[in-house]
Design an enzyme around this catalytic site. Sequence first.
Site, PDB file in Angstrom:
ATOM      1  N   ASN A  58      -6.870   1.943   2.918  1.00 27.85           N
ATOM      2  CA  ASN A  58      -7.068   2.692   2.768  1.00 27.85           C
ATOM      3  C   ASN A  58      -6.793   3.839   1.339  1.00 27.85           C
ATOM      4  OD1 ASN A  58      -8.674   2.019   5.008  1.00 27.85           O
ATOM      5  ND2 ASN A  58      -7.238   2.320   6.046  1.00 27.85           N
ATOM      6  N   GLU A 113      -6.289  -8.723   3.602  1.00 30.93           N
ATOM      7  CA  GLU A 113      -5.650  -8.486   4.932  1.00 30.93           C
ATOM      8  C   GLU A 113      -5.434  -9.209   5.985  1.00 30.93           C
ATOM      9  OE1 GLU A 113      -6.671  -4.227   6.180  1.00 30.93           O
ATOM     10  OE2 GLU A 113      -6.429  -3.776   3.503  1.00 30.93           O
ATOM     11  N   GLN A 160       1.449  -6.583   5.737  1.00 35.09           N
ATOM     12  CA  GLN A 160       1.817  -6.223   4.806  1.00 35.09           C
ATOM     13  C   GLN A 160       3.055  -6.751   4.235  1.00 35.09           C
ATOM     14  OE1 GLN A 160       1.168  -1.709   3.580  1.00 35.09           O
ATOM     15  NE2 GLN A 160      -1.009  -1.647   4.479  1.00 35.09           N
ATOM     16  N   ASN A 217     -12.096  -0.516  -1.012  1.00 36.18           N
ATOM     17  CA  ASN A 217     -11.604  -1.153   0.186  1.00 36.18           C
ATOM     18  C   ASN A 217     -12.416  -0.719   1.959  1.00 36.18           C
ATOM     19  OD1 ASN A 217      -9.265  -2.379   2.033  1.00 36.18           O
ATOM     20  ND2 ASN A 217      -9.261  -0.302   3.489  1.00 36.18           N
ATOM     21  N   GLU A 218     -12.141  -1.487   2.218  1.00 37.46           N
ATOM     22  CA  GLU A 218     -12.853  -1.577   4.382  1.00 37.46           C
ATOM     23  C   GLU A 218     -14.061  -0.603   4.352  1.00 37.46           C
ATOM     24  OE1 GLU A 218      -9.882  -1.407   6.873  1.00 37.46           O
ATOM     25  OE2 GLU A 218      -9.890  -3.446   6.598  1.00 37.46           O
ATOM     26  N   TYR A 221      -7.205  -9.044  12.307  1.00 38.39           N
ATOM     27  CA  TYR A 221      -5.765  -8.554  12.753  1.00 38.39           C
ATOM     28  C   TYR A 221      -6.427  -9.018  14.064  1.00 38.39           C
ATOM     29  CZ  TYR A 221      -4.946  -5.881   8.377  1.00 38.39           C
ATOM     30  OH  TYR A 221      -4.781  -4.905   6.921  1.00 38.39           O
ATOM     31  N   GLU A 268       0.871  -1.237  -0.271  1.00 36.79           N
ATOM     32  CA  GLU A 268       0.049   0.146  -0.009  1.00 36.79           C
ATOM     33  C   GLU A 268       0.845   1.619  -0.641  1.00 36.79           C
ATOM     34  OE1 GLU A 268      -3.026   0.180   3.083  1.00 36.79           O
ATOM     35  OE2 GLU A 268      -3.758   2.613   2.331  1.00 36.79           O
TER      36      GLU A 268
HETATM   37  O1  KHP Z   1     -10.730  -2.663  12.845  1.00 33.64           O
HETATM   38  N1  KHP Z   1      -9.771  -1.361  12.620  1.00 33.64           N
HETATM   39  O2  KHP Z   1     -10.162  -0.415  13.258  1.00 33.64           O
HETATM   40  C1  KHP Z   1      -9.398  -1.061  11.412  1.00 33.64           C
HETATM   41  C2  KHP Z   1      -9.116  -0.338  11.086  1.00 33.64           C
HETATM   42  C3  KHP Z   1      -8.305  -0.076   9.919  1.00 33.64           C
HETATM   43  C4  KHP Z   1      -8.098  -0.697   9.676  1.00 33.64           C
HETATM   44  O3  KHP Z   1      -7.292  -0.427   8.266  1.00 33.64           O
HETATM   45  C5  KHP Z   1      -7.134  -1.438   7.048  1.00 33.64           C
HETATM   46  O4  KHP Z   1      -5.433  -1.542   7.571  1.00 33.64           O
HETATM   47  C6  KHP Z   1      -4.675  -0.821   7.170  1.00 33.64           C
HETATM   48  C7  KHP Z   1      -3.405  -1.631   6.960  1.00 33.64           C
HETATM   49  O5  KHP Z   1      -3.341  -2.701   6.262  1.00 33.64           O
HETATM   50  C8  KHP Z   1      -5.438  -0.938   4.987  1.00 33.64           C
HETATM   51  O6  KHP Z   1      -5.076  -0.184   4.648  1.00 33.64           O
HETATM   52  C9  KHP Z   1      -6.751  -1.112   5.911  1.00 33.64           C
HETATM   53  O7  KHP Z   1      -7.367  -1.505   4.972  1.00 33.64           O
HETATM   54  C10 KHP Z   1      -8.622  -2.273   9.487  1.00 33.64           C
HETATM   55  C11 KHP Z   1      -9.654  -1.907  10.530  1.00 33.64           C
END
Ligand code: KHP
Length: 511
Positions: free
Chosen positions: A74, A294, A353, A174-175, A246, A29
Amino acid sequence: MTHPHARVTLHPDFRVGTVDRRLFGSFVEHLGRAVYTGIYEPGHPTADEHGFRRDVADLTHELGVTILRYPGGNFVSNYRWEDGVGPARDRKPFLDLAWRTVEPNLVGTDEFLQWAEREGVEPMMAVNLGTRGVEAAAALVEYCNGEAGTRWADLRIANGRTEPYGVRLWCLGNEMDGPWQIGHKDAHEYGKLAAEAGKAMKLVDPAISLVVCGSSAMDMPTFGEWEQTVLSYTYDLVDHISMHAYYEEHDGDRASFLGSGTGMDRFIRRVVASADAVAARRRSDKQITVSFDEWNVWYLDSRFPGESNLPIQRDAPRIIEDVYSGLDAVVVGDLLVTLLNHADRVPVACLAQLVNVIAPIMTEPGGEAWRQPTFHPFATTARLARGEALDLRVEAPSYATARHGDVPLVTAAATVDDDGALAVFLTNRGDEVVEVEVAHAGAVVTLEQGRQMLADREPAVAGPEHAAKVQRECWSTVDVARAVTPGSGGSTTIRLAPESWTAFEGRLARA
Ligand SMILES: O=[N+]([O-])c1ccc(O[C@@H]2O[C@@H](CO)[C@H](O)[C@H]2O)cc1
């Protein structure tokens, strides 16, 4: 001394499905130092004629990465791709609102796609459905994949690239469920836009596959409803629904952290159930699969201040450069076990990443590149997991966790290829040795080599020295003669070290 005991039953005829090589993807990214001083750093001693770091590309090969998602994340939700093509000297820096960073615009679509092509990695592109829409998305597909004779394809040719890139895999934004996303939408708004953008993109190139955005995390308030609504608009058009997850250790809760793979397993089951519910309602035989584009360990709650709290920065700032421990690496190995066990419904996944940003590869500007502890289980799994995933029966004691409820003490996955090459992946989440009886009546199993990651208890420290120390102390070759005891009548016993992830390679033959 008696140890906890687990039993894994394996039969050569019982299979989950083919392990798609795209399961070993990663993600680049425009964020922090992923691109600038990550993959790209003109003037670096190892830089090639295009300005890309050879040392990072070599580690990318060693990691075994098959596909790379780009340019976000993002970032993509406020990206004007047209500003990033053409002569670099004519491009203007802009303020990326996702990460509040001045993007120098020196690397864009052509630079990335040509790098990926030179390095033999398949690109996975995302279009901006935050601040933009149908027209810009279709134009980007035409720019990448169109034949000469139309506006955007001819622009690519004028920019020096005659042959279409043939990008096959495309993310519809994305998201979009995340309030942090630039141009965040509700499920109906997004579903309609994704359907129209996807339709136009496929009219440009019917050969592409589309990924529609699922939830940003299982604990999003709209989870479940989001998947069903979005798929109700896009079911016939898209191939995959995205998942993002995550995991981190919260407040020293090691037991929950080590159980993260079970959290991921439940998340996958729920997304698959949501997609299948939409299919059932539509009486559709089409099956949507998951692009887990991700996933990783990310200390999001404990170390990340949040996007809106970042100051405006320039010159490739250090953002979310998480430093990993042996414990993190064991969890990464276990998350891969989960992904393999869902090989039938998860053909695509991206470790988020690749470099510097929550990454297995780290660099210093002008200096060296090195492997984080999480590099090792990923590289080993990408190398060994081939052919088909076996449908194992795992019977293990469970333990209670605050985050994931009861989780098994031992997890396992196995793959076998057409030549009988076997790989077995095992995690012991507990703090004692576990004896795992692998029952394989009907088959002869031989385990020849093993690699093991041990969890540590020291805080991770930034820099190559600490990464090298973890590698020395936690990552080792298994003494197979000591750890594996072949039994009579089709069983083999394996001793697993406490809080460990182990990969064995061997052979599987019918008895
Ligand atoms: O759960 N959250 O608060 C949360 C916040 C941001 C988030 O961003 C994602 O993770 C970022 C880093 O890989 C990527 O650019 C985006 O798609 C993914 C999850």
